[in-house]
Scaffold this motif. Structure first.
Motif, PDB file in Angstrom:
ATOM      1  N   SER A  38       0.874  -1.186   0.000  1.00 30.90           N
ATOM      2  CA  SER A  38       0.000   0.000   0.000  1.00 30.90           C
ATOM      3  C   SER A  38       0.910   1.235   0.000  1.00 30.90           C
ATOM      4  O   SER A  38       2.074   1.145   0.386  1.00 30.90           O
ATOM      5  CB  SER A  38      -0.847   0.098   1.264  1.00 30.90           C
ATOM      6  N   ARG A  39       0.372   2.354  -0.372  1.00 35.79           N
ATOM      7  CA  ARG A  39       1.098   3.632  -0.385  1.00 35.79           C
ATOM      8  C   ARG A  39       2.440   3.460  -1.092  1.00 35.79           C
ATOM      9  O   ARG A  39       3.478   3.916  -0.606  1.00 35.79           O
ATOM     10  CB  ARG A  39       1.298   4.131   1.051  1.00 35.79           C
ATOM     11  N   ASP A  40       2.389   2.769  -2.212  1.00 39.78           N
ATOM     12  CA  ASP A  40       3.615   2.362  -2.883  1.00 39.78           C
ATOM     13  C   ASP A  40       3.550   2.826  -4.337  1.00 39.78           C
ATOM     14  O   ASP A  40       2.861   2.228  -5.169  1.00 39.78           O
ATOM     15  CB  ASP A  40       3.722   0.823  -2.789  1.00 39.78           C
TER      16      ASP A  40
ATOM     17  N   GLY B  96       2.187   1.430  -8.082  1.00 32.54           N
ATOM     18  CA  GLY B  96       0.980   2.136  -8.534  1.00 32.54           C
ATOM     19  C   GLY B  96      -0.163   1.988  -7.550  1.00 32.54           C
ATOM     20  O   GLY B  96      -1.319   2.225  -7.877  1.00 32.54           O
ATOM     21  N   HIS B  97       0.167   1.570  -6.305  1.00 31.80           N
ATOM     22  CA  HIS B  97      -0.863   1.450  -5.253  1.00 31.80           C
ATOM     23  C   HIS B  97      -0.711   2.658  -4.326  1.00 31.80           C
ATOM     24  O   HIS B  97      -0.004   2.583  -3.328  1.00 31.80           O
ATOM     25  CB  HIS B  97      -0.676   0.174  -4.427  1.00 31.80           C
ATOM     26  N   LEU B  98      -1.352   3.752  -4.665  1.00 32.06           N
ATOM     27  CA  LEU B  98      -1.112   4.974  -3.898  1.00 32.06           C
ATOM     28  C   LEU B  98      -1.991   5.060  -2.654  1.00 32.06           C
ATOM     29  O   LEU B  98      -1.772   5.886  -1.786  1.00 32.06           O
ATOM     30  CB  LEU B  98      -1.356   6.195  -4.794  1.00 32.06           C
TER      31      LEU B  98
ATOM     32  N   LEU C 145      -4.812  -3.990   1.015  1.00 32.15           N
ATOM     33  CA  LEU C 145      -6.045  -4.438   0.367  1.00 32.15           C
ATOM     34  C   LEU C 145      -6.052  -3.923  -1.074  1.00 32.15           C
ATOM     35  O   LEU C 145      -6.009  -2.715  -1.301  1.00 32.15           O
ATOM     36  CB  LEU C 145      -7.275  -3.886   1.106  1.00 32.15           C
ATOM     37  N   LEU C 146      -6.091  -4.841  -2.012  1.00 33.46           N
ATOM     38  CA  LEU C 146      -6.121  -4.484  -3.436  1.00 33.46           C
ATOM     39  C   LEU C 146      -7.539  -4.674  -3.988  1.00 33.46           C
ATOM     40  O   LEU C 146      -8.360  -5.366  -3.378  1.00 33.46           O
ATOM     41  CB  LEU C 146      -5.165  -5.382  -4.236  1.00 33.46           C
ATOM     42  N   PRO C 147      -7.797  -4.114  -5.179  1.00 31.63           N
ATOM     43  CA  PRO C 147      -9.114  -4.343  -5.795  1.00 31.63           C
ATOM     44  C   PRO C 147      -9.382  -5.833  -5.950  1.00 31.63           C
ATOM     45  O   PRO C 147      -8.470  -6.617  -6.248  1.00 31.63           O
ATOM     46  CB  PRO C 147      -8.979  -3.675  -7.162  1.00 31.63           C
TER      47      PRO C 147
ATOM     48  N   ASP D 104     -10.076   4.556 -11.217  1.00 28.69           N
ATOM     49  CA  ASP D 104      -8.752   4.447 -11.852  1.00 28.69           C
ATOM     50  C   ASP D 104      -7.902   3.383 -11.164  1.00 28.69           C
ATOM     51  O   ASP D 104      -7.050   2.761 -11.779  1.00 28.69           O
ATOM     52  CB  ASP D 104      -8.010   5.787 -11.780  1.00 28.69           C
ATOM     53  N   ASP D 105      -8.129   3.168  -9.865  1.00 32.87           N
ATOM     54  CA  ASP D 105      -7.342   2.175  -9.128  1.00 32.87           C
ATOM     55  C   ASP D 105      -7.854   0.747  -9.336  1.00 32.87           C
ATOM     56  O   ASP D 105      -7.226  -0.210  -8.914  1.00 32.87           O
ATOM     57  CB  ASP D 105      -7.373   2.485  -7.614  1.00 32.87           C
TER      58      ASP D 105
END
Ligand SMILES: Cc1cc2nc3c(=O)[nH]c(=O)nc-3n(C[C@H](O)[C@H](O)[C@H](O)COP(=O)(O)OP(=O)(O)OC[C@H]3O[C@@H](n4cnc5c(N)ncnc54)[C@H](O)[C@@H]3O)c2cc1C
Ligand code: SF4
Ligand code: SF4
Length: 350
Positions: free
Chosen positions: A181-183, A187-189, A284-286, A303-304
């Motif tokens: 996360s926050r990476d 591309g996981h902002l 947690l990803l989509p 967009d995520d």
């Protein structure tokens, strides 16, 4: 309530996903008088949170894990909910009502394909946990590097924390936060919202069981949530070493030790520290099925890659819970409650 029940009589809603968000939506819709078809891909209800343990130390720390069991019981006891386990949505036709084709999950090839009718659809297909194998922390290579989800399952299953390599209780533990996360590189902002609270609760639970356990928490900053979190966090800081840095590397040293290399935020020098066990707080990803759901039901994605929140759907398709973005169990319940209000408004008009 009577007025709503009258308006919803004869209406059917399909809820896809039987995690806490889908369970809450199914229960509330059925109580309001709608017929509900609850579709769950796995063989049990509850989603991810059904695998979490109770982290109460001397008192409840409001982790929310027991709400899931309670909600499953309520769903089972509520008339009007038809549950399809080991099923997933495969095809959709709309001719006034939706006709949804449910196919059996993998490995059940001889199970029947079922068609169900619905006037509206709730998408509560949840999140996908980040797979940390690409990070330089030796996950799946070093046995004593585990994820926060695996630690939750250990607490739930055995009521203790042990090192996978030898079954011994760890004396020196570290939590690495924001893994996946926050990476910007990934591309996981986004912030995953729940992993700071979850890790601190597990750390404090461990200290309550083995007060001598030395725990270090590597973090960027601490995401707080819930109304009592500040008090909880102040107490946690007295028991846990907090280091505002994320390790750049982790490698094995003698006797099953794991050496973390990080940049000391105070001295601005590289530093090392050795641990018996490391927990990666994965994000947690989509959800994996978001693209499929978006295609089948014409549901927009952010967009995520999460399902876009919709208060006013012209087509009667409404996402809920972590399918729309990271959130805690209470927030997933609140999201489901809001979605139910949106569904009711839609059904009253259509
Ligand atoms: C390590 C970790 C610790 C956490 N700890 C806490 C905590 O202490 N407190 C807290 O409040 N929150 C915590 N959370 C967050 C919590 O897990 C979520 O808030 C909660 O699981 C969200 O529920 P959900 O229903 O939105 O999604 P999920 O739990 O992901 O459930 C989604 C369900 O949908 C099903 N599904 C998916 N696709 C399909 C499909 N195509 N067809 C049919 N079914 C499908 C899945 O099998 C699953 O059962 C934690 C999260 C993590 C990763
Ligand atoms: S909310 Fe969490 S800590 Fe509190 S009793 Fe339930 S499972 Fe235990
Ligand atoms: S909740 Fe904490 S660990 Fe999780 S992504 Fe946000 S800041 Fe990082």
């Amino acid at each position: 309530m009577t007025h709503l029940a009258d308006n919803l009589a004869g209406k059917r809603v399909a809820v896809i996903g039987g995690g806490i968000a889908g369970l809450s939506a199914a229960k509330d819709l059925a109580r309001l008088g709608a017929g509900v078809v609850l579709v769950e891909k796995s063989e049990t209800l509850g989603g991810h949170a059904a695998g979490y343990g109770c982290k109460a130390a001397d008192r409840c720390v409001k982790c929310g894990a027991c709400i899931v069991e309670e909600t499953i019981r309520e769903v089972r006891a509520t008339p009007g909910i038809e549950v399809h386990l080991l099923s997933t949505l495969d095809d959709v036709h709309r001719d006034g009502r939706y006709t949804l084709t449910l196919t059996p999950a993998d490995g059940l090839d001889d199970a029947p394909v079922v068609a169900v009718q619905a006037d509206a659809v709730v998408l509560a297909t949840g999140f996908k946990p980040y797979d940390p194998r690409e990070k330089p922390y030796g996950y799946k290579t070093f046995p004593n590097v585990v994820t926060n989800l695996e630690l939750e399952a250990m607490i739930r299953g055995t009521d203790q924390v042990i090192r996978p390599s030898d079954g011994a209780a760890p004396d020196r533990m570290a939590f690495f936060q924001c893994v996946g996360s926050r990476d910007a590189k990934l591309g996981h902002l986004w912030c995953s919202q729940v992993c700071c609270g979850s890790a601190l609760r597990m750390a404090r639970w461990m200290r309550s069981r083995r007060p001598g356990t030395d725990i270090t928490f590597f973090y960027i900053d601490v995401q707080t949530f819930g109304k009592d979190f500040d008090v909880f966090y102040r107490a946690a800081k007295d028991e846990i070493r907090m280091i505002r840095a994320l390790p750049a590397d982790l490698y094995p040293v003698s006797e099953d030790g794991l050496k973390a290399v990080f940049f000391d935020p105070e001295t601005h020098e590289p530093r090392e520290a050795v641990f018996d066990m490391v927990v990666l707080s994965i994000g947690l990803l989509p959800g994996a099925d978001n693209p499929l759901m978006a295609t089948l039901l014409d549901a927009p994605l952010t967009d995520d890659g999460f399902l876009a929140k919709t208060a006013d759907s012209a087509d009667g398709v409404f996402p809920a819970g972590t399918a729309t973005g990271p959130m805690s169990i209470p927030d997933a319940i609140q999201s489901a409650e809001k979605t139910v209000r949106d569904v009711v408004r839609y059904l009253e008009k259509n």
